[in-house]
Scaffold this motif. Structure first.
Motif, mmCIF file in Angstrom:
data_model
loop_
_atom_site.group_PDB
_atom_site.id
_atom_site.type_symbol
_atom_site.label_atom_id
_atom_site.label_comp_id
_atom_site.label_asym_id
_atom_site.label_seq_id
_atom_site.Cartn_x
_atom_site.Cartn_y
_atom_site.Cartn_z
ATOM 1 N N ALA A 212 -98.763 13.242 8.575
ATOM 2 C CA ALA A 212 -99.320 13.383 7.231
ATOM 3 C C ALA A 212 -98.232 13.584 6.181
ATOM 4 C CB ALA A 212 -100.309 14.546 7.199
ATOM 5 N N GLN A 213 -97.116 14.202 6.591
ATOM 6 C CA GLN A 213 -96.046 14.444 5.622
ATOM 7 C C GLN A 213 -95.374 13.141 5.173
ATOM 8 O OE1 GLN A 213 -96.896 16.498 7.966
ATOM 9 N NE2 GLN A 213 -97.226 18.335 6.735
ATOM 10 N N TYR A 215 -97.036 10.249 4.715
ATOM 11 C CA TYR A 215 -97.925 9.563 3.781
ATOM 12 C C TYR A 215 -99.134 10.468 3.547
ATOM 13 C CZ TYR A 215 -100.080 5.706 1.270
ATOM 14 O OH TYR A 215 -100.616 4.911 0.268
ATOM 15 N N THR A 216 -99.108 11.197 2.450
ATOM 16 C CA THR A 216 -100.170 12.146 2.152
ATOM 17 C C THR A 216 -101.096 11.585 1.078
ATOM 18 O OG1 THR A 216 -98.969 13.265 0.370
ATOM 19 C CG2 THR A 216 -98.597 14.055 2.618
ATOM 20 N N TRP A 217 -102.297 12.126 1.062
ATOM 21 C CA TRP A 217 -103.227 11.761 -0.009
ATOM 22 C C TRP A 217 -102.679 12.220 -1.353
ATOM 23 C CZ3 TRP A 217 -106.840 8.991 -2.080
ATOM 24 C CH2 TRP A 217 -107.506 9.456 -3.223
ATOM 25 N N GLU A 218 -102.192 13.458 -1.413
ATOM 26 C CA GLU A 218 -101.747 14.040 -2.681
ATOM 27 C C GLU A 218 -100.558 13.295 -3.273
ATOM 28 O OE1 GLU A 218 -103.907 17.013 -0.286
ATOM 29 O OE2 GLU A 218 -102.216 15.687 0.108
ATOM 30 N N ASN A 219 -99.583 12.911 -2.454
ATOM 31 C CA ASN A 219 -98.332 12.335 -2.962
ATOM 32 C C ASN A 219 -98.289 10.817 -2.942
ATOM 33 O OD1 ASN A 219 -97.330 14.949 -3.312
ATOM 34 N ND2 ASN A 219 -96.502 15.010 -1.229
ATOM 35 N N ASN A 268 -109.096 19.503 10.010
ATOM 36 C CA ASN A 268 -107.914 19.009 10.721
ATOM 37 C C ASN A 268 -108.251 18.419 12.085
ATOM 38 O OD1 ASN A 268 -106.407 19.769 8.551
ATOM 39 N ND2 ASN A 268 -105.334 21.446 9.550
ATOM 40 N N HIS A 271 -109.091 14.780 11.571
ATOM 41 C CA HIS A 271 -107.855 14.021 11.396
ATOM 42 C C HIS A 271 -107.097 13.889 12.708
ATOM 43 C CE1 HIS A 271 -107.285 14.134 6.745
ATOM 44 N NE2 HIS A 271 -108.498 13.769 7.115
ATOM 45 N N TYR A 278 -100.552 17.347 10.862
ATOM 46 C CA TYR A 278 -99.921 18.144 9.806
ATOM 47 C C TYR A 278 -98.888 19.052 10.462
ATOM 48 C CZ TYR A 278 -103.698 16.448 6.897
ATOM 49 O OH TYR A 278 -104.562 15.629 6.199
ATOM 50 N N GLN A 338 -111.203 10.619 4.151
ATOM 51 C CA GLN A 338 -109.789 10.716 3.812
ATOM 52 C C GLN A 338 -108.914 10.102 4.892
ATOM 53 O OE1 GLN A 338 -106.860 14.364 3.438
ATOM 54 N NE2 GLN A 338 -108.167 14.316 1.618
ATOM 55 N N LEU A 342 -106.312 7.082 4.249
ATOM 56 C CA LEU A 342 -104.882 7.227 4.513
ATOM 57 C C LEU A 342 -104.333 6.027 5.281
ATOM 58 C CD1 LEU A 342 -104.561 11.029 5.399
ATOM 59 C CD2 LEU A 342 -103.597 9.851 3.417
#
Length: 353
Positions: A212-213, A215-219, A268, A271, A278, A338, A342
């Motif tokens: 996740a780090q 390719y994150t939803w937030e970034n 989590n 996911h 994560y 989500q 992703l």
């Protein structure tokens, strides 16, 4: 959803925007995709904004199917009724009444299907595990190596969590009387066998992991959808945050309970089933907090929603109110959406670069 009005407002805003407001896809295309939930019959010359719009619609309705079936909204066949269908009831209440009668909140407490003593001890045991995990986290954090090992273990085990139509996944008689009826949609699709497949085959030693780090939803995902499909990123982000942080600080009859750990484990775990990890999360919490019957329910609702039955719904967290289980379904729905976004948005990003 009206049991959780804050979330419902956010959900309706995003759905209305996808289907009715200005966007890359014409209105008929949007509804066709919503009904079919596939674009295999679409033209090959889609623009990137159109593709992103289609991907958002697909993810939205794939996830919504999980909520609909998981909450018992779908009709089940009844041979004694002339039209062949009857509305599913939850502990003797019709789903049409679930949002209108406050007494339904306590239906799971008064139903005679389960032993009160057993379900009470089940609830107390869960709360005790939450307390112990919180104390262990405060005392000592697991190393990165330990957390990686726990994720790999949970990821592999999720492949062996069978869906609800496989009766041997439960003790004898728990589910064997349930009839799984799937809708006949073969007339609408080109490939009747098209459906969910696990992200890896059982027995593989090196299972793929989506970090996740990286390719994150937030970034990453948020900015991509907002750039190609204006403003939808804000609406989706609001919805994700709303359901993740939604809490009434209750667990069944207990009040003033911090449910953060439980909500995080549910989100989590979905996911994790899709191979998303994560780095800063200890997946040992998932194994401690989510019992076997709940994991089977989650996999069925998330991956094979049409196979969900009322008995599966009743089998986990038997002392919890119906509104709390609806909250669980909202978390599963948004986590599933989500996860799909992703993967799809990462593929589009790679295409652009």
């Amino acid at each position: 959803m009206s049991l959780h009005t804050q979330y419902l407002e956010s959900f309706l805003r995003s759905q209305f925007y996808m289907l009715r407001m200005d966007g890359p896809l014409p209105l008929p295309y949007r509804h066709y995709i919503a009904i079919m939930k596939l674009v295999k019959t679409g033209e090959n010359n889609w623009s990137l904004p159109e593709l992103v719009h289609a991907v958002v619609l697909l993810a939205h309705y794939h996830a919504l199917a999980s909520f609909v079936f998981g909450s018992g909204i779908n009709p089940e066949r009844d041979p004694e009724i002339s039209n062949g269908f009857t509305l599913i009831s939850v502990n003797n209440f019709c789903v049409c009444d679930l949002a209108n009668d406050n007494n339904i909140e306590n239906a799971s407490l008064s139903g005679g299907n389960f032993g009160i003593v057993d379900s009470l001890s089940e609830l107390e045991a869960l709360m005790e595990r939450m307390k112990r995990l919180q104390e262990e986290t405060e005392d000592e954090e697991a190393s990165q190596e330990e957390m990686s090992t726990r994720f790999e273990k949970e990821k592999k085990e999720s492949l062996f969590v069978v869906s609800g139509d496989t009766f041997h996944s439960f003790p004898h008689s728990d589910f064997e009387d349930d009839m799984i009826i799937t809708s006949d949609v073969s007339r609408y699709i080109e490939d009747p066998g098209f459906g969910y497949e696990d992200f890896a085959r059982r027995g593989e030693e090196h299972l793929p992991t989506f970090r996740a780090q990286d390719y994150t939803w937030e970034n990453h995902g948020f900015s991509l959808v907002n750039r190609l499909y204006s403003d939808i990123g804000h609406l989706l982000d609001e919805k994700f945050r709303m359901v993740y942080n939604l809490t009434y600080n209750t667990m069944a009859t207990h009040e003033d309970v911090d449910t953060t750990m439980l909500r995080r484990a549910l989100f989590n775990y979905v996911h994790c089933m899709f191979g998303i990890r994560y780095d800063d999360y200890d997946y040992g919490e998932v194994n401690q907090l989510l019992e076997r019957s709940l994991k089977v329910y989650i996999k069925t609702v998330t991956c094979y929603p049409e196979r969900t039955t009322k008995r599966m719904y009743d089998s986990y967290w038997r002392q919890f109110k119906h509104s709390e289980k609806v909250h669980v379904n909202l978390l599963l729905m948004e986590a599933r959406m989500q996860a799909e976004l992703l993967y799809a948005l990462r593929a589009i990003t790679r295409h652009l670069t």
